[in-house]
Design an enzyme around this catalytic site. Structure first.
Site, short mmCIF file in Angstrom:
data_model
loop_
_atom_site.label_atom_id
_atom_site.label_comp_id
_atom_site.label_asym_id
_atom_site.label_seq_id
_atom_site.Cartn_x
_atom_site.Cartn_y
_atom_site.Cartn_z
N HIS A 242 -40.33 39.04 -17.51
CA HIS A 242 -39.74 39.35 -16.20
C HIS A 242 -38.78 38.25 -15.76
O HIS A 242 -37.73 38.52 -15.18
CB HIS A 242 -40.87 39.52 -15.17
CG HIS A 242 -40.43 40.21 -13.94
ND1 HIS A 242 -40.57 39.67 -12.69
CD2 HIS A 242 -39.82 41.39 -13.75
CE1 HIS A 242 -40.08 40.48 -11.78
NE2 HIS A 242 -39.62 41.55 -12.40
N SER B 183 -35.52 30.49 -6.37
CA SER B 183 -36.27 29.70 -7.36
C SER B 183 -37.04 30.65 -8.24
O SER B 183 -37.97 31.33 -7.75
CB SER B 183 -37.24 28.75 -6.64
OG SER B 183 -38.17 28.18 -7.57
N TRP C 292 -39.61 33.98 -2.42
CA TRP C 292 -40.45 33.62 -3.58
C TRP C 292 -40.36 32.11 -3.80
O TRP C 292 -39.29 31.53 -3.72
CB TRP C 292 -39.96 34.35 -4.84
CG TRP C 292 -40.80 35.50 -5.28
CD1 TRP C 292 -40.76 36.79 -4.80
CD2 TRP C 292 -41.80 35.50 -6.32
NE1 TRP C 292 -41.66 37.57 -5.49
CE2 TRP C 292 -42.31 36.80 -6.42
CE3 TRP C 292 -42.29 34.51 -7.16
CZ2 TRP C 292 -43.29 37.15 -7.33
CZ3 TRP C 292 -43.26 34.85 -8.09
CH2 TRP C 292 -43.76 36.15 -8.15
N PHE D 39 -23.94 29.97 -6.51
CA PHE D 39 -25.20 30.25 -7.24
C PHE D 39 -26.12 29.04 -7.12
O PHE D 39 -25.99 28.07 -7.86
CB PHE D 39 -24.87 30.54 -8.71
CG PHE D 39 -26.03 30.94 -9.55
CD1 PHE D 39 -26.55 30.07 -10.51
CD2 PHE D 39 -26.61 32.18 -9.43
CE1 PHE D 39 -27.63 30.42 -11.31
CE2 PHE D 39 -27.69 32.56 -10.23
CZ PHE D 39 -28.19 31.67 -11.16
N1 LIG Z 1 -41.17 35.92 -10.18
C1 LIG Z 1 -40.17 35.61 -9.28
C2 LIG Z 1 -39.52 36.59 -8.54
N2 LIG Z 1 -39.83 37.91 -8.69
C3 LIG Z 1 -39.49 38.92 -7.68
C4 LIG Z 1 -38.07 39.47 -7.83
O1 LIG Z 1 -37.09 38.51 -7.47
C5 LIG Z 1 -37.89 40.70 -6.93
O2 LIG Z 1 -38.11 40.30 -5.59
C6 LIG Z 1 -38.85 41.81 -7.29
O3 LIG Z 1 -38.68 42.13 -8.66
C7 LIG Z 1 -38.59 43.07 -6.43
O4 LIG Z 1 -37.26 43.51 -6.60
N3 LIG Z 1 -38.53 36.26 -7.68
C8 LIG Z 1 -38.17 34.94 -7.51
O5 LIG Z 1 -37.26 34.64 -6.73
N4 LIG Z 1 -38.81 33.96 -8.23
C9 LIG Z 1 -39.79 34.25 -9.12
O6 LIG Z 1 -40.33 33.32 -9.77
C1 LIG Z 2 -40.02 35.25 -12.77
C2 LIG Z 2 -41.15 36.18 -12.58
O1 LIG Z 2 -40.99 37.33 -12.20
C3 LIG Z 2 -42.49 35.69 -13.02
O2 LIG Z 2 -42.81 34.53 -12.29
C4 LIG Z 2 -43.58 36.72 -12.83
O3 LIG Z 2 -44.70 36.23 -13.53
P1 LIG Z 2 -45.28 37.05 -14.78
O4 LIG Z 2 -44.18 37.05 -15.86
O5 LIG Z 2 -46.50 36.26 -15.25
O6 LIG Z 2 -45.62 38.44 -14.31
#
Ligand SMILES: Nc1c(NC[C@H](O)[C@H](O)[C@H](O)CO)[nH]c(=O)[nH]c1=O
Ligand SMILES: CC(=O)[C@@H](O)COP(=O)(O)O
Length: 160
Positions: A97, A89, A31, A122
């Protein structure tokens, strides 16, 4: 001290143990790949600058930051490592979320440091905007991947 007042890429090699004898794992979230690849490059370059052999650096990719915990756990259990760097990131979107991903990832990595005798560093950016992430992955504030690599070397040497 906030990142704004600290260059994440600055380190004094005289204060850092040699990394020559250590094996490192780096697990990288896909991501925001523009950011995580820059963090990975910073970490890899710093490890090598501190004496690590490129052949002693194991890199795995995982889909997102939430999967970093499982990826790091599997690395620890199969790769005979002295330290692991978890790179991600997370950027705020429209919903909560972000909060759940950041919290779960931070706690998951913390738990690995408790459960295993291999330090897991981390290196997960948790930014409000893409610009904040860019600034911390080789931009005006330096590279948190570099900072994480130095932490990994110091932790690998701990107690030696
Ligand atoms: N929104 C971001 C995500 N979302 C995905 C989650 O980390 C995960 O892969 C998903 O929920 C399936 O388990 N991940 C990031 O690393 N950065 C983001 O901004
Ligand atoms: C950190 C996330 O999962 C986020 O970027 C996903 O975007 P949204 O909150 O608009 O669904």
């Amino acid at each position: 001290m906030a990142t704004e007042n600290k260059n994440l890429s600055h380190y004094d090699k005289a204060t850092i143990p040699s990394a020559k004898e250590f094996r490192f794992g780096i697990v990288v979230s896909e991501w925001n790949e523009q950011i995580t690849d820059a963090l990975y490059q910073g970490a890899k370059e710093a490890l090598i600058d501190c004496g690590a052999l490129e052949s002693n650096i194991v890199k795995w990719d995982v889909p997102g930051s939430f999967e970093l915990t499982f990826g790091a756990k599997k690395m620890i259990e199969t790769q005979a490592l002295d330290a692991v760097i978890a790179i991600g990131s997370v950027i705020q979107g429209e919903t909560k979320h972000f909060d759940f991903v950041c919290s779960a990832t931070a706690n998951g990595i913390k738990d690995l440091n408790v459960r295993y005798d291999v330090p897991v560093i981390f290196c997960v950016l948790t930014d409000n905007t893409l610009l904040q992430a860019i600034d911390r992955s080789g931009g005006k504030h330096g590279n948190k991947g570099t900072e994480a690599a130095i932490a990994a070397v110091k932790m690998a040497a701990l107690g030696n």
